[in-house]
Design a protein around this motif. Structure first.
Motif, PDB file in Angstrom:
ATOM      1  N   SER A 172       0.833  -1.208   0.000  1.00  0.00           N
ATOM      2  CA  SER A 172       0.000   0.000   0.000  1.00  0.00           C
ATOM      3  C   SER A 172       0.866   1.256   0.000  1.00  0.00           C
ATOM      4  O   SER A 172       0.569   2.236  -0.691  1.00  0.00           O
ATOM      5  CB  SER A 172      -0.915   0.007   1.232  1.00  0.00           C
ATOM      6  OG  SER A 172      -1.819  -1.073   1.193  1.00  0.00           O
ATOM      7  N   ARG A 182      -0.709   5.051  -0.915  1.00  0.00           N
ATOM      8  CA  ARG A 182      -2.092   5.088  -0.470  1.00  0.00           C
ATOM      9  C   ARG A 182      -2.190   5.698   0.921  1.00  0.00           C
ATOM     10  O   ARG A 182      -1.185   6.049   1.529  1.00  0.00           O
ATOM     11  CB  ARG A 182      -2.676   3.677  -0.490  1.00  0.00           C
ATOM     12  CG  ARG A 182      -2.813   3.129  -1.906  1.00  0.00           C
ATOM     13  CD  ARG A 182      -3.427   1.753  -1.921  1.00  0.00           C
ATOM     14  NE  ARG A 182      -3.715   1.313  -3.291  1.00  0.00           N
ATOM     15  CZ  ARG A 182      -4.226   0.137  -3.586  1.00  0.00           C
ATOM     16  NH1 ARG A 182      -4.507  -0.737  -2.615  1.00  0.00           N
ATOM     17  NH2 ARG A 182      -4.467  -0.190  -4.848  1.00  0.00           N
ATOM     18  N   GLU A 185     -11.649   7.622   1.974  1.00  0.00           N
ATOM     19  CA  GLU A 185     -11.687   6.840   0.746  1.00  0.00           C
ATOM     20  C   GLU A 185     -10.416   6.011   0.614  1.00  0.00           C
ATOM     21  O   GLU A 185      -9.322   6.496   0.838  1.00  0.00           O
ATOM     22  CB  GLU A 185     -11.816   7.767  -0.475  1.00  0.00           C
ATOM     23  CG  GLU A 185     -13.121   8.550  -0.526  1.00  0.00           C
ATOM     24  CD  GLU A 185     -13.178   9.442  -1.751  1.00  0.00           C
ATOM     25  OE1 GLU A 185     -12.232   9.388  -2.555  1.00  0.00           O
ATOM     26  OE2 GLU A 185     -14.158  10.193  -1.888  1.00  0.00           O
ATOM     27  N   GLU A 186     -10.590   4.746   0.246  1.00  0.00           N
ATOM     28  CA  GLU A 186      -9.466   3.851  -0.046  1.00  0.00           C
ATOM     29  C   GLU A 186      -8.348   3.978   0.985  1.00  0.00           C
ATOM     30  O   GLU A 186      -7.239   4.424   0.682  1.00  0.00           O
ATOM     31  CB  GLU A 186      -8.924   4.118  -1.456  1.00  0.00           C
ATOM     32  CG  GLU A 186      -9.909   3.745  -2.547  1.00  0.00           C
ATOM     33  CD  GLU A 186      -9.244   3.669  -3.914  1.00  0.00           C
ATOM     34  OE1 GLU A 186      -8.214   4.334  -4.111  1.00  0.00           O
ATOM     35  OE2 GLU A 186      -9.754   2.943  -4.773  1.00  0.00           O
ATOM     36  N   SER A 190      -9.735  -1.862   4.376  1.00  0.00           N
ATOM     37  CA  SER A 190      -8.707  -2.041   3.345  1.00  0.00           C
ATOM     38  C   SER A 190      -9.326  -1.818   1.984  1.00  0.00           C
ATOM     39  O   SER A 190     -10.554  -1.796   1.831  1.00  0.00           O
ATOM     40  CB  SER A 190      -8.093  -3.442   3.426  1.00  0.00           C
ATOM     41  OG  SER A 190      -9.070  -4.432   3.121  1.00  0.00           O
ATOM     42  N   VAL A 191      -8.486  -1.653   0.975  1.00  0.00           N
ATOM     43  CA  VAL A 191      -8.978  -1.481  -0.392  1.00  0.00           C
ATOM     44  C   VAL A 191      -9.431  -2.832  -0.940  1.00  0.00           C
ATOM     45  O   VAL A 191     -10.411  -2.925  -1.671  1.00  0.00           O
ATOM     46  CB  VAL A 191      -7.886  -0.857  -1.287  1.00  0.00           C
ATOM     47  CG1 VAL A 191      -8.352  -0.733  -2.728  1.00  0.00           C
ATOM     48  CG2 VAL A 191      -7.492   0.515  -0.742  1.00  0.00           C
ATOM     49  N   GLU A 196      -4.673  -5.490  -1.788  1.00  0.00           N
ATOM     50  CA  GLU A 196      -3.308  -5.358  -1.259  1.00  0.00           C
ATOM     51  C   GLU A 196      -2.418  -6.561  -1.576  1.00  0.00           C
ATOM     52  O   GLU A 196      -1.212  -6.416  -1.756  1.00  0.00           O
ATOM     53  CB  GLU A 196      -3.353  -5.128   0.260  1.00  0.00           C
ATOM     54  CG  GLU A 196      -3.809  -3.745   0.685  1.00  0.00           C
ATOM     55  CD  GLU A 196      -5.326  -3.584   0.708  1.00  0.00           C
ATOM     56  OE1 GLU A 196      -5.808  -2.490   1.025  1.00  0.00           O
ATOM     57  OE2 GLU A 196      -6.033  -4.591   0.406  1.00  0.00           O
TER      58      GLU A 196
END
Length: 471
Positions: free
Chosen positions: A250, A255, A323-324, A338-339, A342
């Motif tokens: 990440s 991110r 967001e994300e 989490s997105v 990963e």
């Protein structure tokens, strides 16, 4: 770590705080970056030695506000006191000293007197408008005495990143504090007059303590300076190697990452360790090891950040519009948010190589330096294999100015998986800042990363030679 303040983050404190470590808000990371935005080693810079250890020693205490039950952190001791400063220098000092109490007590203003309090060692990073960085090394403890009392913080302010060494200095400060604050002054004066040692070297201080006599204190700097600010043990205790790898993935794509923990020490050590995994690249966006309560809106920023938040603010963070984001609970060893991709960011083969190497750390009695090297090594090797050929794709004009050949660079990789990853990575500010520095230099810097590149190239040559011999 630096330069511009993320929109709105310091709106309430803009007049008082030096600007925190924040990245460029440019839409295109390959656009030119302002000079002050030079990244840190692990996010903190390397130092050859010879300069002063520190700029200030501060004591930050809690003082009751004139109205209401709350307390306000206030500087109650400062060494040295600086006089005859120019107006600009005085304003800079006022901004710096005005910001520090907030980061020494990031928990908020609601306190009660205590009879017991476990000491905590942590650090924070502040970046001024000119890009210069100050690191605050903190030891929070209860003052000596009887009965209920409020904790205080010893804070050493330095531009040098070396957490282990300053932790030892804080041990010496705490030992003298138990006798008298007056005993701290001659020790810190001796330290201020000593030159910061070069990597692998030792400086010895002579210090007198009442009833104990003269002591000789040796402060040794690690030989490998790119890891001297890091302790990976906390990160390994809190998370599995698979989770650490996902945090790394990440961070590589810049991110938003939030760490949650109860203790300031755990937060500080884990976030420094996570940032250190990016070596030789440096996190160039918002970076706050422990976010003060009044700056919790940071987690709503649309730009990349890596921040630590105390567990008491978990609900507030969870309810914030984000967001994300990768939200890491260090207490439970879980990801709260989490997105979802990963595990797919890094090339599978290289991901397995890192996991295999890190899996060997669990059953061996490592020293701190051995553990740091063992954990960092596989991640450095990852970058060696993916981008270690960068210098061959910087074409130079007659005047020495270099131009990076991006397309040829990633097409030179044989592995499709590696190529897909690198096509994304070259668009990050991590890589852009690194390459901009490389374009300015005639030769690659003779550092740890370059050594590992040369070793890897030698290994490939020997492997080819053996294969030819077999044929």
């Amino acid at each position: 770590m630096e330069g511009q303040v993320v929109g709105g983050m310091l709106r309430l404190f803009h007049s008082r705080l030096p600007r925190l470590r924040a990245g460029s808000l440019q839409d295109n990371p390959r656009d030119p970056v302002k000079e002050p935005e030079k990244p840190q080693e692990h996010c903190l810079p390397a130092f050859a030695g010879g300069q002063h250890f520190f700029e200030y020693l501060l004591v930050v205490s809690l003082k009751k506000k004139s109205s209401g039950p709350d307390y306000e952190p206030t500087i109650t001791y400062q060494f040295p006191k600086r006089e005859n400063l120019l107006r600009g220098q005085q304003e800079e000092e006022e901004r710096l000293l005005g910001a520090i109490p907030l980061f020494c007590f990031p928990d908020g203003n609601e306190w009660a007197s205590l009879t017991e309090y476990p000491r905590e060692t942590f650090s924070f990073v502040l970046t001024n408008v000119d890009g210069s960085r100050k690191i605050g090394y903190c030891r929070r403890l209860l003052p000596t005495g009887r009965g209920p009392r409020l904790p205080k913080v010893y804070c050493i302010v330095s531009c040098i990143g070396c957490f282990g060494l300053f932790s030892k200095i804080l041990d010496e400060v705490e030992k003298r504090d138990q006798i008298s604050v007056a005993v701290i002054y001659p020790f810190m004066q001796g330290l201020r007059e000593a030159a910061f040692p070069a990597p692998g070297k030792t400086v010895t201080l002579k210090s007198f303590i009442p009833d104990s006599g003269t002591e000789f204190i040796s402060l040794t700097r690690p030989l490998d300076s790119h890891l001297e600010h890091v302790d990976f043990s906390s990160l390994l205790k809190c998370l599995s190697v698979e989770q650490i790898l996902q945090i790394f993935a990440s961070a590589v794509l810049e991110r938003r990452i939030i760490f949650l923990a109860e203790g300031l020490s755990t937060l500080s050590q884990c976030i420094h360790a996570a940032a250190a995994l990016l070596y030789p690249f440096s996190w160039a966006h918002t970076y706050i090891p422990v976010v003060p309560e009044r700056l919790l809106d940071t987690v709503c920023c649309p730009t990349p950040f890596m921040v630590g938040v105390q567990m008491r603010f978990q609900q507030q963070v969870m309810e914030s519009p984000m967001e994300e984001v990768l939200l890491v609970n260090l207490c439970e060893g879980t990801f709260l948010m989490s997105v979802g991709d990963e595990k797919e960011i890094l090339p599978p083969k290289l991901q397995d190589d890192i996991l295999d190497s890190l899996g060997q750390t669990t059953n061996k009695p490592w020293t701190s330096e051995q553990l740091n090297e063992h954990v960092s090594g596989p991640f450095v090797q990852f970058f060696v294999k993916t981008v270690g050929h960068y210098a061959s794709y910087i074409k130079r004009e007659a005047n020495g100015q270099g131009h990076f050949q991006e397309r040829a660079f990633y097409k030179a990789l044989n592995s499709k998986a590696n190529r897909r990853f690198v096509k994304k990575f070259v668009k990050t500010q991590l890589f852009s800042l690194f390459i901009q520095e490389a374009e300015k230099s005639w030769t690659p810097p003779a550092g740890y990363f370059q050594r590992k590149i040369l070793e890897y190239e030698e290994q490939k040559k020997h492997k080819k030679s053996r294969e030819k011999t077999v044929k």
